[in-house]
Design a protein around this motif. Structure first.
Motif, short mmCIF file in Angstrom:
data_model
loop_
_atom_site.label_atom_id
_atom_site.label_comp_id
_atom_site.label_asym_id
_atom_site.label_seq_id
_atom_site.Cartn_x
_atom_site.Cartn_y
_atom_site.Cartn_z
N LYS A 8 1.13 -6.12 -4.00
CA LYS A 8 0.10 -5.79 -4.97
C LYS A 8 0.64 -6.03 -6.36
N CYS A 9 -0.23 -6.31 -7.27
CA CYS A 9 0.13 -6.44 -8.67
C CYS A 9 0.64 -5.08 -9.16
N SER A 14 -4.08 -5.29 -7.68
CA SER A 14 -4.85 -6.32 -6.99
C SER A 14 -3.97 -7.05 -5.97
N HIS A 15 -4.59 -7.53 -4.89
CA HIS A 15 -3.89 -8.33 -3.88
C HIS A 15 -4.01 -9.83 -4.16
N LEU A 17 -2.79 -12.70 -5.71
CA LEU A 17 -1.59 -13.15 -6.40
C LEU A 17 -1.35 -14.64 -6.16
N CYS A 35 -0.72 -12.45 -11.25
CA CYS A 35 -1.92 -11.80 -10.75
C CYS A 35 -3.14 -12.59 -11.21
N LYS A 37 -6.18 -11.49 -11.19
CA LYS A 37 -7.14 -10.59 -11.82
C LYS A 37 -6.76 -10.25 -13.27
#
Length: 60
Positions: A8-9, A14-15, A17, A35, A37
């Protein structure tokens, strides 16, 4: 874009990446990730292991 290894970030969790750069180094792989996002950049260090999960030692 989504990862399979559960990373995750560290900023927004967020996933989504992206791997920007990947460099093998002895018994590790250093990856630079971004990331998708929030655009945070971070580095992961992955240890190369055998099928039993034991780190592989390099012999000289």
């Amino acid at each position: 874009m989504s990862n399979r290894d559960g990373l995750k970030c560290p900023v927004c969790k967020s996933h989504l990446l992206l791997v920007i750069d990947s460099r093998p180094r002895r018994d590790t792989i250093i990856r630079r990730r971004k990331c998708h996002k929030c655009a945070a950049l971070f580095t992961t260090i992955e240890v190369i292991s055998d099928i039993k999960g034991q780190p592989i030692k390099e012999t000289a």
